[in-house]
Design a protein around this motif. Structure first.
Motif, PDB file in Angstrom:
ATOM      1  N   HIS A 118      -9.924 -34.153   1.661  1.00  0.00           N
ATOM      2  CA  HIS A 118     -10.339 -33.908   0.197  1.00  0.00           C
ATOM      3  C   HIS A 118     -11.952 -33.919   0.139  1.00  0.00           C
ATOM      4  CE1 HIS A 118     -10.822 -35.052  -3.986  1.00  0.00           C
ATOM      5  NE2 HIS A 118     -11.711 -35.888  -3.713  1.00  0.00           N
ATOM      6  N   TYR A 133      -2.179 -37.613  -3.658  1.00  0.00           N
ATOM      7  CA  TYR A 133      -3.336 -36.688  -4.256  1.00  0.00           C
ATOM      8  C   TYR A 133      -3.967 -35.964  -3.116  1.00  0.00           C
ATOM      9  CZ  TYR A 133      -7.990 -35.789  -6.444  1.00  0.00           C
ATOM     10  OH  TYR A 133      -9.134 -34.949  -7.085  1.00  0.00           O
ATOM     11  N   HIS A 155      -1.470 -35.049  -9.041  1.00  0.00           N
ATOM     12  CA  HIS A 155      -2.960 -34.840  -9.300  1.00  0.00           C
ATOM     13  C   HIS A 155      -3.361 -35.733 -10.376  1.00  0.00           C
ATOM     14  CE1 HIS A 155      -3.471 -31.277  -6.541  1.00  0.00           C
ATOM     15  NE2 HIS A 155      -2.198 -30.919  -7.179  1.00  0.00           N
ATOM     16  N   VAL A 215      -7.095 -36.983 -11.137  1.00  0.00           N
ATOM     17  CA  VAL A 215      -7.900 -36.019 -11.387  1.00  0.00           C
ATOM     18  C   VAL A 215      -8.427 -36.926 -12.963  1.00  0.00           C
ATOM     19  CG1 VAL A 215      -8.366 -33.757 -12.884  1.00  0.00           C
ATOM     20  CG2 VAL A 215      -7.334 -34.063 -10.354  1.00  0.00           C
ATOM     21  N   TYR A 216      -7.587 -37.579 -13.487  1.00  0.00           N
ATOM     22  CA  TYR A 216      -7.961 -38.177 -14.652  1.00  0.00           C
ATOM     23  C   TYR A 216      -8.911 -39.321 -14.515  1.00  0.00           C
ATOM     24  CZ  TYR A 216      -4.079 -35.413 -16.458  1.00  0.00           C
ATOM     25  OH  TYR A 216      -3.129 -34.571 -16.821  1.00  0.00           O
ATOM     26  N   GLU A 257     -11.132 -39.191 -11.995  1.00  0.00           N
ATOM     27  CA  GLU A 257     -12.362 -38.625 -11.982  1.00  0.00           C
ATOM     28  C   GLU A 257     -13.149 -38.430 -13.297  1.00  0.00           C
ATOM     29  OE1 GLU A 257     -11.476 -35.377  -9.156  1.00  0.00           O
ATOM     30  OE2 GLU A 257     -11.222 -36.946  -7.488  1.00  0.00           O
ATOM     31  N   ARG A 258     -12.525 -37.718 -14.104  1.00  0.00           N
ATOM     32  CA  ARG A 258     -12.925 -37.472 -15.052  1.00  0.00           C
ATOM     33  C   ARG A 258     -13.638 -38.528 -16.010  1.00  0.00           C
ATOM     34  NH1 ARG A 258      -7.865 -33.359 -17.399  1.00  0.00           N
ATOM     35  NH2 ARG A 258      -8.444 -31.622 -15.938  1.00  0.00           N
ATOM     36  N   CYS A 311     -15.247 -39.448  -7.896  1.00  0.00           N
ATOM     37  CA  CYS A 311     -14.082 -38.969  -6.598  1.00  0.00           C
ATOM     38  C   CYS A 311     -12.981 -40.002  -6.780  1.00  0.00           C
ATOM     39  CB  CYS A 311     -15.015 -39.011  -5.331  1.00  0.00           C
ATOM     40  SG  CYS A 311     -14.039 -38.896  -3.955  1.00  0.00           S
ATOM     41  N   GLY A 312     -11.721 -39.299  -6.700  1.00  0.00           N
ATOM     42  CA  GLY A 312     -10.563 -40.145  -6.856  1.00  0.00           C
ATOM     43  C   GLY A 312     -10.392 -40.858  -5.288  1.00  0.00           C
TER      44      GLY A 312
END
Length: 225
Positions: free
Chosen positions: A19, A102, A108, A111-112, A114-115, A152-153
């Motif tokens: 990653h 992930y 994924h 990703v939410y 991380e947002r 970062c997840g």
């Protein structure tokens, strides 16, 4: 904290290289190319700068782990300690499974997360600009301190794990062990980025790393229950 837990955090950081290559590979390359020595035209060795970047990054991870571990300890002592600790351990295991999926590219959902972290990053990112272009390891250290808060997840999943670590010192140790695990990949990216990109883009490499992390998440759940 048990040595096995710290070793597991280190290994997860190491496996997370699949990653890191996608998330931070471009950043490392840009930082390396953006190094400017104190004397114009003079060749600058990148190693001290890369070490300083990563020292700053791991310092931020350790601080975040201490904060998360402290919050987890405080929450546990507001109610029944064993019950809250068990809930945090279960959630940490679920996050590890999510992280494994992930990393493997099978899901994924992180990703939410991380947002959501991007809200904090927008406030911190301008601080990094103040030390650019980087002309000394001290500036690189400052930039690394900011870089450590990049959404970062992978980091968030281990940070959630540190909530269940049992205290600030334990959370800091957990995140430090994780940070040390990410170090080999990120240092090598500064020198062998192209070769590493070819390797980690292979589906079987990502799948193997993701399955290993998810497997540890399952183990955490089994131990808790």
């Amino acid at each position: 904290m048990e040595a096995g837990t710290l070793i597991a955090a280190f290994v997860i950081g190491l496996l997370g290289g699949v990653h890191c290559m996608g998330m931070c590979g471009g950043i490392v390359g840009a930082l390396t190319l953006g190094i400017r020595g104190p004397v114009p035209g003079e060749r600058t060795r990148p190693a001290p700068f890369l070490l300083a970047y990563n020292l700053g990054r791991m310092t931020s991870y350790t601080l975040a782990g201490a904060l998360a571990g402290g919050v987890g300890w405080f929450a546990a002592h507001l109610a029944d300690v064993n019950q809250i600790q068990q809930v945090l351990q279960v959630l940490a295991g679920l996050f590890m499974i999510a992280l494994g999926l992930y990393l493997a590219g099978w899901w994924h959902g992180l990703v939410y997360l991380e947002r959501a972290g991007g809200l904090l990053w927008r406030r911190l990112e301008p601080l990094g600009r103040r030390v650019m272009p980087v002309r000394s390891p001290a500036q690189a250290l400052g930039l690394g301190l900011v870089w450590g808060w990049l959404p970062c997840g992978l980091v968030y999943s281990v940070l959630f794990w540190s909530l269940a670590a049992g205290g600030a010192a334990q959370g800091a140790a957990l995140m430090l062990a994780f940070g040390v695990g990410t170090l080999p990949n990120l240092l090598l990216m500064g020198v062998f980025a192209a070769r590493l990109a070819t390797v980690v883009q292979k589906a079987w490499v990502r799948g193997l790393a993701g399955a290993a992390v998810a497997g540890y998440g399952v183990y955490m759940l089994l131990v808790t229950w």
